[in-house]
Structure formats: structure tokens, C-alpha cells
Design a protein around this motif. Structure first.
Motif, PDB file in Angstrom:
ATOM      1  N   LYS A  13      -7.886  -3.013  -7.296  1.00 29.74           N
ATOM      2  CA  LYS A  13      -8.613  -2.798  -5.989  1.00 29.74           C
ATOM      3  C   LYS A  13      -9.999  -2.532  -6.320  1.00 29.74           C
ATOM      4  CE  LYS A  13      -4.887  -1.035  -3.097  1.00 29.74           C
ATOM      5  NZ  LYS A  13      -4.219   0.132  -2.601  1.00 29.74           N
ATOM      6  N   GLU A  14     -10.398  -1.746  -7.544  1.00 29.42           N
ATOM      7  CA  GLU A  14     -11.549  -1.259  -7.668  1.00 29.42           C
ATOM      8  C   GLU A  14     -12.327  -2.608  -8.044  1.00 29.42           C
ATOM      9  OE1 GLU A  14     -11.092   1.592 -10.649  1.00 29.42           O
ATOM     10  OE2 GLU A  14     -10.651   3.045  -9.092  1.00 29.42           O
ATOM     11  N   ASP A  24       2.092   4.511  -2.023  1.00 31.14           N
ATOM     12  CA  ASP A  24       1.717   5.767  -3.314  1.00 31.14           C
ATOM     13  C   ASP A  24       3.151   6.106  -3.518  1.00 31.14           C
ATOM     14  OD1 ASP A  24       1.513   8.169  -4.471  1.00 31.14           O
ATOM     15  OD2 ASP A  24      -0.457   8.146  -3.436  1.00 31.14           O
ATOM     16  N   ASP A  54     -13.192  -4.574  -4.954  1.00 31.69           N
ATOM     17  CA  ASP A  54     -14.270  -3.881  -4.307  1.00 31.69           C
ATOM     18  C   ASP A  54     -15.576  -4.331  -4.976  1.00 31.69           C
ATOM     19  OD1 ASP A  54     -12.424  -2.798  -2.240  1.00 31.69           O
ATOM     20  OD2 ASP A  54     -12.420  -1.085  -3.524  1.00 31.69           O
ATOM     21  N   TYR A  84       0.996   1.695  -9.861  1.00 31.91           N
ATOM     22  CA  TYR A  84       0.199   2.219  -8.979  1.00 31.91           C
ATOM     23  C   TYR A  84      -1.472   2.085  -9.552  1.00 31.91           C
ATOM     24  CZ  TYR A  84      -2.610   6.129  -6.798  1.00 31.91           C
ATOM     25  OH  TYR A  84      -3.589   6.712  -6.153  1.00 31.91           O
ATOM     26  N   PHE A  85      -1.432   2.515 -10.782  1.00 33.46           N
ATOM     27  CA  PHE A  85      -2.626   2.613 -11.443  1.00 33.46           C
ATOM     28  C   PHE A  85      -3.115   1.215 -11.805  1.00 33.46           C
ATOM     29  CE2 PHE A  85      -0.967   6.887 -13.062  1.00 33.46           C
ATOM     30  CZ  PHE A  85      -2.100   7.418 -12.346  1.00 33.46           C
ATOM     31  N   ASP A 115      -2.528  -1.287  -9.709  1.00 33.04           N
ATOM     32  CA  ASP A 115      -3.258  -1.789  -8.556  1.00 33.04           C
ATOM     33  C   ASP A 115      -4.373  -1.310  -8.293  1.00 33.04           C
ATOM     34  OD1 ASP A 115      -0.866  -3.369  -8.469  1.00 33.04           O
ATOM     35  OD2 ASP A 115       0.068  -2.006  -6.824  1.00 33.04           O
ATOM     36  N   LYS A 116      -4.513   0.072  -8.661  1.00 37.00           N
ATOM     37  CA  LYS A 116      -5.656   0.728  -8.165  1.00 37.00           C
ATOM     38  C   LYS A 116      -6.985   0.119  -9.093  1.00 37.00           C
ATOM     39  CE  LYS A 116      -7.654   5.723  -8.344  1.00 37.00           C
ATOM     40  NZ  LYS A 116      -8.892   5.329  -9.194  1.00 37.00           N
ATOM     41  N   GLU A 117      -6.998  -0.128 -10.318  1.00 31.19           N
ATOM     42  CA  GLU A 117      -7.782  -0.731 -11.066  1.00 31.19           C
ATOM     43  C   GLU A 117      -8.138  -2.355 -10.586  1.00 31.19           C
ATOM     44  OE1 GLU A 117      -8.713  -2.067 -15.758  1.00 31.19           O
ATOM     45  OE2 GLU A 117      -6.745  -1.112 -15.269  1.00 31.19           O
ATOM     46  N   TRP A 171       4.504   4.504 -11.374  1.00 30.82           N
ATOM     47  CA  TRP A 171       3.200   4.797 -11.525  1.00 30.82           C
ATOM     48  C   TRP A 171       2.255   3.916 -12.486  1.00 30.82           C
ATOM     49  CZ3 TRP A 171       0.636   8.757  -9.510  1.00 30.82           C
ATOM     50  CH2 TRP A 171       1.463   9.812  -8.855  1.00 30.82           C
ATOM     51  N   ASN A 211       0.753  -1.301   0.113  1.00 32.05           N
ATOM     52  CA  ASN A 211       0.119  -0.034   0.080  1.00 32.05           C
ATOM     53  C   ASN A 211       0.807   1.344   0.004  1.00 32.05           C
ATOM     54  OD1 ASN A 211      -3.017  -0.788   0.455  1.00 32.05           O
ATOM     55  ND2 ASN A 211      -1.845  -2.091   1.713  1.00 32.05           N
TER      56      ASN A 211
END
Length: 356
Positions: free
Chosen positions: A117-118, A83, A121, A110-111, A113-115, A107, A81
Motif C-alpha cells: 500500500k505504501e 486488520d 501510494d 498484513y505487513f 500488504d501494508k508495504e 500478521w 481491508n
């Protein structure tokens, strides 16, 4: 499974759980013969913790083991986790920026991983929305957040299979059992410290251990091999042919209805889409207590589900048969479990060709 008073079954299981050195064979035998009383949430939590190898068989090692797992999990949470703008990510790299497509870009990772995570969720939000445990008040919100975090950590630790939709359903069963223990009912106080606390750590390691046995079902590179999901579908077909050649011929030759069209979901989600949660937990009791390969249990249970619908399937055309198998009729799960256990003995005389 034999029918007996709940107190007797609970008493026998508690004797095993509270032993200084737990005998797995005794526990497995009791579960196969007598099942786990539905009312004994804490007893089941203890049994699953032991049988999923979350805690060791030596009771004196529980506290040390649990502390080590808690520390390891905390490190995972910290590690995954970060940033890319934070100090923990290291000194800034002038060549790395939010639009970078380099495989080494923090970066870019990061993006991605963000996708992920969504996606996790979204899947978690759709997991058992009818149960207050998962979708109720602030406790339901907390449970969902913890489940999402665990699945994201699993994704980061397993780049070969990543996260695949359906894993949320498997994880939810483990988390629910380990997180819904209510009554202590004589379970040793050393274990209760873990069972009465946060189930996140226990559930994560239980999920990792289950996935170590079924990960090939989710590995894209193995899809067409005998080790992957295609191999599992072939084995379902082989089992059915060995148990009932007439039914097998009707489904696969006459109707051209292969297991890929109905059993794929059964196997990849470990039946989580076919049964309500209380019934599913009873099925998993037997799967977890399997004294051989748990993959073999899944195969036998698939065969039992098909065979118990023999009469209806033999009367059905393609449309009727696939509708029945893709929307499995309400059944007494105890009957399917009992039949799958009987098939285990019968299977010993069937030669399975693993090279097909």
C-alpha cells in the motif's frame, strides 16, 4: 484520420452510443476514421466504457450491470481491508503473532500488504502531479485515494503479477477519462448516471480488462518467453526490419541498439511516459478501438515512432540515437497515429516469425 467539423464527428458517435443495441464495429470504424473530438469528455467516457467492456452493448442492461459491478467492487473493498486484530479476521490463533514468518500468518500478510500500500501510494503521488485533477484540492486527494485503493485490490486479486510500478500510469489514464467527463452533449441519461458519478468502479473494471490483454508484460515468469516482454521486444525488432531493413540494420547491427533499450518503457507503460496526457488519450482512443489485438496496435505504434525519426536516426551514433528514442521529440501525435494505421495495411504482407 479524416478532418471534419467537430459537431459532425460528435453527432455520428452519439448516434451509435445512444442506439438500443450498440454496434462495436461502427464505433471502432468512426474512431479510426475520424477520431474522438478532444472537447467531448462525456462522449469519450461513454465510448471507453463500451469498448473496454465495462458496460454491455445492450443499453437496457446497463443499470443492472453497473449495480452488479458496484456490489462486486464493494465486496472486494471489504474483503481486502482486514486488520489481523479485528473480529472479521476470525478467532485468534495463539501461534500467529506480529513477528511470525509463517506463510499462513495473517500478521505476515498484513505487513506485506501494508508495504505494498505504501509503495502504491508513493507511485500515485508521483502520477501527473502537474494536473489539478490528480494533485489539486480535496478532489485531487480523493482521486488519489481511490486510485490507490483500486490498485491495491488488483494486487490482491492477481498474486501472479501483483502490482508493478508503471501500472499506476496505465490506471491513471483510464481513471482520468472516466472521471473527467463534463459536458453531457446528448449522451443517454442511463449512462450519464454512471459517468457523472464516482469513476472508481468503472475505472477499476476497465483497468482489469486492459491488463487482461497486457498482463504478460508484467509477469516475471514469462519475461524471457515469446509471450512476455522479451517477446514483445523481439516483435518490435521484426516489425522494424520488415518495414525498413536499412534503418533496422543501422540501429541493431551497426549501433547495437536493440528495442529493449528504448521500447521497453513504451510497451510496459503503454506510452504514458512519452506523451502529455491529452495526446496520450488520443493514442489510447485508437488502441482501444483497435479491431484486432491491442498488443498489435502497440507494436505498430512503436514502429511508427521509430520510422518517423528515420532521417535523424540514420545520422546518429549510439549516444544520439538512444537519447532521441529515450526522450522522444515533441511531435504531432496525429501524424504518428495516422502512420501507425497505414502500417496496419502494409503489415499484412510481412511474415512475422513468432517462434524467434
Amino acid at each position: 484520420m479524416a478532418t471534419q467539423p467537430l459537431w459532425e464527428s460528435t453527432h455520428l458517435l452519439l448516434n451509435e452510443i445512444n442506439s438500443e443495441s450498440i454496434c462495436l464495429d461502427n464505433i471502432k470504424c468512426l474512431i479510426r476514421d475520424k477520431g474522438v473530438p478532444a472537447e467531448e469528455g462525456c462522449v469519450r467516457s461513454a465510448l471507453w466504457s463500451i469498448l473496454l467492456d465495462i458496460i454491455p452493448r445492450q443499453r437496457s442492461a446497463w443499470s443492472t450491470c453497473l449495480a452488479e459491478k458496484q456490489l462486486e467492487y464493494s465486496k472486494f473493498c471489504d474483503e481486502f481491508n482486514i486488520d489481523p486484530d479485528s473480529a472479521e479476521s476470525g478467532p485468534p490463533d495463539a501461534s500467529d503473532h506480529p513477528l511470525s514468518t509463517s506463510s499462513s500468518s495473517k500478521w505476515k500478510q498484513y505487513f506485506e500488504d501494508k508495504e505494498m500500500k505504501e509503495q502504491i501510494d508513493r507511485d500515485i503521488d508521483r502520477t501527473h502531479p502537474d494536473l489539478n485533477f490528480f494533485s489539486g484540492d480535496f478532489r485531487g486527494i480523493s482521486h488519489r485515494a481511490k486510485m490507490s485503493r483500486s490498485l491495491f485490490i488488483f494486487y490482491k486479486l492477481n498474486p501472479g503479477i501483483r502490482y508493478v510500478q508503471g501500472m499506476n500510469e496505465i490506471y491513471a489514464v483510464i481513471y482520468y477519462v472516466l472521471g473527467s467527463a463534463k459536458s453531457k452533449n446528448g449522451v443517454d441519461e442511463g449512462l450519464l448516471e454512471a459517468l457523472d458519478g464516482d469513476p472508481e468502479v468503472l475505472a477499476f473494471f476497465g483497468f482489469v480488462n486492459i491488463m487482461s490483454e497486457f498482463r504478460d508484460n508484467f509477469c516475471l515468469q514469462l519475461d524471457k518467453s515469446k509471450l512476455g516482454i522479451s517477446g514483445m521486444m523481439n516483435k518490435v525488432s521484426q516489425l522494424l526490419r520488415g518495414f525498413d531493413a536499412v534503418l533496422w540494420k543501422h540501429l541493431e547491427e551497426t549501433l547495437q541498439l536493440s528495442p529493449q533499450l528504448y521500447a521497453f518503457r513504451w510497451v510496459t507503460t503503454l506510452f504514458t511516459q512519452e506523451f502529455v496526457l491529452p495526446d496520450l488519450v488520443a493514442i489510447w482512443d485508437q488502441m482501444i478501438a483497435e479491431d484486432g489485438s491491442r498488443r498489435d496496435f502497440v507494436l505498430r505504434f512503436c514502429a511508427a515512432m521509430i520510422l518517423l525519426q528515420r532521417d535523424s536516426l540514420l545520422k546518429s551514433d549510439f549516444s544520439g540515437a538512444i537519447k532521441l528514442l529515450q526522450n522522444y521529440p515533441a511531435s504531432e501525435v496525429s501524424d504518428i497515429i495516422r502512420y501507425s494505421l497505414q502500417l496496419k495495411d502494409y503489415r499484412r504482407i510481412i511474415v512475422m516469425d513468432d517462434d524467434d
